[in-house]
Design a protein around this motif. Structure first.
Motif, PDB file in Angstrom:
ATOM      1  N   ASN A  42      20.538  28.463  43.713  1.00  0.00           N
ATOM      2  CA  ASN A  42      20.109  28.502  42.318  1.00  0.00           C
ATOM      3  C   ASN A  42      18.674  28.028  42.121  1.00  0.00           C
ATOM      4  O   ASN A  42      18.179  27.993  40.995  1.00  0.00           O
ATOM      5  N   GLY A  43      18.033  27.614  43.213  1.00  0.00           N
ATOM      6  CA  GLY A  43      16.639  27.218  43.143  1.00  0.00           C
ATOM      7  C   GLY A  43      16.418  25.900  42.435  1.00  0.00           C
ATOM      8  O   GLY A  43      15.380  25.708  41.799  1.00  0.00           O
ATOM      9  N   VAL A  44      17.379  24.984  42.528  1.00  0.00           N
ATOM     10  CA  VAL A  44      17.247  23.684  41.882  1.00  0.00           C
ATOM     11  C   VAL A  44      17.465  22.564  42.899  1.00  0.00           C
ATOM     12  O   VAL A  44      18.237  22.712  43.841  1.00  0.00           O
ATOM     13  N   HIS A  45      16.766  21.459  42.702  1.00  0.00           N
ATOM     14  CA  HIS A  45      16.969  20.288  43.552  1.00  0.00           C
ATOM     15  C   HIS A  45      18.175  19.527  43.010  1.00  0.00           C
ATOM     16  O   HIS A  45      18.303  19.363  41.791  1.00  0.00           O
ATOM     17  N   PRO A  46      19.059  19.046  43.871  1.00  0.00           N
ATOM     18  CA  PRO A  46      20.261  18.366  43.368  1.00  0.00           C
ATOM     19  C   PRO A  46      19.953  17.131  42.524  1.00  0.00           C
ATOM     20  O   PRO A  46      20.729  16.799  41.627  1.00  0.00           O
ATOM     21  N   LEU A  47      18.824  16.465  42.763  1.00  0.00           N
ATOM     22  CA  LEU A  47      18.490  15.274  41.976  1.00  0.00           C
ATOM     23  C   LEU A  47      18.002  15.619  40.569  1.00  0.00           C
ATOM     24  O   LEU A  47      17.898  14.740  39.720  1.00  0.00           O
ATOM     25  N   ASP A  48      17.727  16.890  40.310  1.00  0.00           N
ATOM     26  CA  ASP A  48      17.332  17.311  38.959  1.00  0.00           C
ATOM     27  C   ASP A  48      18.540  17.474  38.039  1.00  0.00           C
ATOM     28  O   ASP A  48      18.381  17.664  36.834  1.00  0.00           O
ATOM     29  N   ARG A  49      19.726  17.471  38.606  1.00  0.00           N
ATOM     30  CA  ARG A  49      20.987  17.544  37.847  1.00  0.00           C
ATOM     31  C   ARG A  49      21.098  18.787  36.966  1.00  0.00           C
ATOM     32  O   ARG A  49      21.616  18.732  35.859  1.00  0.00           O
ATOM     33  N   MET A  50      20.606  19.884  37.464  1.00  0.00           N
ATOM     34  CA  MET A  50      20.744  21.156  36.754  1.00  0.00           C
ATOM     35  C   MET A  50      22.069  21.827  37.120  1.00  0.00           C
ATOM     36  O   MET A  50      22.561  22.678  36.402  1.00  0.00           O
ATOM     37  N   LEU A  51      22.614  21.441  38.262  1.00  0.00           N
ATOM     38  CA  LEU A  51      23.917  21.897  38.716  1.00  0.00           C
ATOM     39  C   LEU A  51      24.725  20.627  38.969  1.00  0.00           C
ATOM     40  O   LEU A  51      24.236  19.704  39.621  1.00  0.00           O
ATOM     41  N   HIS A  52      25.933  20.562  38.439  1.00  0.00           N
ATOM     42  CA  HIS A  52      26.743  19.346  38.535  1.00  0.00           C
ATOM     43  C   HIS A  52      27.841  19.506  39.575  1.00  0.00           C
ATOM     44  O   HIS A  52      28.543  20.526  39.595  1.00  0.00           O
ATOM     45  N   PHE A  53      27.993  18.485  40.397  1.00  0.00           N
ATOM     46  CA  PHE A  53      29.100  18.424  41.345  1.00  0.00           C
ATOM     47  C   PHE A  53      30.318  17.889  40.602  1.00  0.00           C
ATOM     48  O   PHE A  53      30.276  16.808  40.025  1.00  0.00           O
ATOM     49  N   THR A  54      31.391  18.643  40.591  1.00  0.00           N
ATOM     50  CA  THR A  54      32.640  18.179  39.985  1.00  0.00           C
ATOM     51  C   THR A  54      33.805  18.574  40.879  1.00  0.00           C
ATOM     52  O   THR A  54      33.691  19.486  41.708  1.00  0.00           O
ATOM     53  N   LYS A  55      34.894  17.882  40.685  1.00  0.00           N
ATOM     54  CA  LYS A  55      36.139  18.255  41.359  1.00  0.00           C
ATOM     55  C   LYS A  55      37.178  18.481  40.285  1.00  0.00           C
ATOM     56  O   LYS A  55      37.328  17.677  39.364  1.00  0.00           O
ATOM     57  N   ARG A  56      37.868  19.577  40.415  1.00  0.00           N
ATOM     58  CA  ARG A  56      38.968  19.897  39.503  1.00  0.00           C
ATOM     59  C   ARG A  56      40.176  20.245  40.358  1.00  0.00           C
ATOM     60  O   ARG A  56      40.082  21.098  41.233  1.00  0.00           O
ATOM     61  N   GLY A  57      41.242  19.556  40.093  1.00  0.00           N
ATOM     62  CA  GLY A  57      42.435  19.777  40.906  1.00  0.00           C
ATOM     63  C   GLY A  57      42.188  19.442  42.366  1.00  0.00           C
ATOM     64  O   GLY A  57      42.784  20.050  43.250  1.00  0.00           O
ATOM     65  N   GLY A  58      41.287  18.480  42.625  1.00  0.00           N
ATOM     66  CA  GLY A  58      41.000  18.066  43.991  1.00  0.00           C
ATOM     67  C   GLY A  58      40.040  18.975  44.741  1.00  0.00           C
ATOM     68  O   GLY A  58      39.765  18.740  45.917  1.00  0.00           O
ATOM     69  N   ARG A  59      39.514  20.013  44.073  1.00  0.00           N
ATOM     70  CA  ARG A  59      38.615  20.967  44.740  1.00  0.00           C
ATOM     71  C   ARG A  59      37.243  20.945  44.088  1.00  0.00           C
ATOM     72  O   ARG A  59      37.121  20.840  42.872  1.00  0.00           O
ATOM     73  N   TYR A  60      36.202  21.081  44.901  1.00  0.00           N
ATOM     74  CA  TYR A  60      34.833  21.136  44.411  1.00  0.00           C
ATOM     75  C   TYR A  60      34.640  22.357  43.518  1.00  0.00           C
ATOM     76  O   TYR A  60      35.000  23.470  43.875  1.00  0.00           O
ATOM     77  N   THR A  61      34.066  22.111  42.344  1.00  0.00           N
ATOM     78  CA  THR A  61      33.730  23.184  41.403  1.00  0.00           C
ATOM     79  C   THR A  61      32.345  22.896  40.835  1.00  0.00           C
ATOM     80  O   THR A  61      32.161  21.891  40.147  1.00  0.00           O
ATOM     81  N   PRO A  62      31.355  23.745  41.125  1.00  0.00           N
ATOM     82  CA  PRO A  62      30.025  23.508  40.556  1.00  0.00           C
ATOM     83  C   PRO A  62      30.011  23.863  39.072  1.00  0.00           C
ATOM     84  O   PRO A  62      30.645  24.823  38.650  1.00  0.00           O
ATOM     85  N   ILE A  63      29.313  23.057  38.287  1.00  0.00           N
ATOM     86  CA  ILE A  63      29.172  23.315  36.860  1.00  0.00           C
ATOM     87  C   ILE A  63      27.681  23.491  36.564  1.00  0.00           C
ATOM     88  O   ILE A  63      26.880  22.598  36.851  1.00  0.00           O
ATOM     89  N   THR A  64      27.335  24.635  36.019  1.00  0.00           N
ATOM     90  CA  THR A  64      25.949  24.916  35.648  1.00  0.00           C
ATOM     91  C   THR A  64      25.637  24.171  34.362  1.00  0.00           C
ATOM     92  O   THR A  64      26.360  24.297  33.374  1.00  0.00           O
ATOM     93  N   SER A  65      24.548  23.406  34.359  1.00  0.00           N
ATOM     94  CA  SER A  65      24.176  22.650  33.155  1.00  0.00           C
ATOM     95  C   SER A  65      23.647  23.599  32.083  1.00  0.00           C
ATOM     96  O   SER A  65      23.138  24.678  32.374  1.00  0.00           O
ATOM     97  N   ILE A  66      23.763  23.174  30.831  1.00  0.00           N
ATOM     98  CA  ILE A  66      23.223  23.968  29.730  1.00  0.00           C
ATOM     99  C   ILE A  66      21.713  24.102  29.883  1.00  0.00           C
ATOM    100  O   ILE A  66      21.137  25.131  29.523  1.00  0.00           O
ATOM    101  N   ASP A  67      21.059  23.077  30.440  1.00  0.00           N
ATOM    102  CA  ASP A  67      19.612  23.146  30.643  1.00  0.00           C
ATOM    103  C   ASP A  67      19.236  24.250  31.625  1.00  0.00           C
ATOM    104  O   ASP A  67      18.246  24.948  31.427  1.00  0.00           O
ATOM    105  N   LEU A  68      20.029  24.425  32.681  1.00  0.00           N
ATOM    106  CA  LEU A  68      19.752  25.510  33.625  1.00  0.00           C
ATOM    107  C   LEU A  68      19.974  26.861  32.953  1.00  0.00           C
ATOM    108  O   LEU A  68      19.192  27.794  33.139  1.00  0.00           O
ATOM    109  N   MET A  69      21.022  26.966  32.147  1.00  0.00           N
ATOM    110  CA  MET A  69      21.268  28.225  31.438  1.00  0.00           C
ATOM    111  C   MET A  69      20.122  28.543  30.473  1.00  0.00           C
ATOM    112  O   MET A  69      19.681  29.692  30.379  1.00  0.00           O
ATOM    113  N   ARG A  70      19.642  27.531  29.754  1.00  0.00           N
ATOM    114  CA  ARG A  70      18.519  27.739  28.832  1.00  0.00           C
ATOM    115  C   ARG A  70      17.263  28.148  29.596  1.00  0.00           C
ATOM    116  O   ARG A  70      16.532  29.051  29.163  1.00  0.00           O
TER     117      ARG A  70
END
Length: 151
Positions: A42-70
């Motif tokens: 996605n062309g973003v540095h993880p420390l910029d927090r434009m893509l969020h690391f989350t786990k749902r149901g014990g599995r990794y699921t990336p969440i795109t931030s509203i800032d990245l969408m904008r």
């Protein structure tokens, strides 16, 4: 894919460890590699927090931030404004739904793209809903805006 997404994102060993301790807490080595790959793609540095690391149901699921969408909407040169979220009257202080209109230039004409997000469909529940209880309008408004941007 945008020029930003084609840029090489460099994550040092120190930054990788910092990401694992803070942003991607609880990530296995494999999940961390996948998260870093998703950031790179996605062309973003993880420390910029434009893509969020989350786990749902014990599995990794990336969440795109509203800032990245904008940002991605703006990069197209076709984003022609975003209205504030609209909410219905409330009985209990919680919004039942939120609607947002995003405007896009289509063949030179400003066209509205409206979307509505419903609390019953987006609230993640009490276990994962701390920010939702703290800032319900902000959270639901972001969901509606994301829906409109995707249109």
């Amino acid at each position: 894919m945008s020029e930003t997404a084609l840029a090489t994102i460099v994550v040092s060993d120190d930054q990788r460890e910092l990401v694992k301790r803070t942003i991607a807490q609880g990530a296995s080595d494999e999940e961390l590699r996948l998260f870093l790959y998703d950031c790179q793609r996605n062309g973003v540095h993880p420390l910029d927090r434009m893509l969020h690391f989350t786990k749902r149901g014990g599995r990794y699921t990336p969440i795109t931030s509203i800032d990245l969408m904008r940002t991605r909407g703006a990069e197209t040169g076709e984003c022609a404004g975003i209205d504030d979220a609209v909410f219905p009257p409330e009985d209990d202080g919680l919004p039942k739904w939120a609607s947002v209109t995003v405007y896009r230039l289509v063949q030179g004409q400003r066209c509205p793209f409206k979307a509505t997000a419903r609390w019953s469909e987006y609230y993640p529940g009490d276990q994962g809903g701390h920010m939702w209880r703290k800032m319900p309008h902000t959270m639901l408004g972001k969901c509606a805006e994301a829906l409109a941007l995707r249109k």
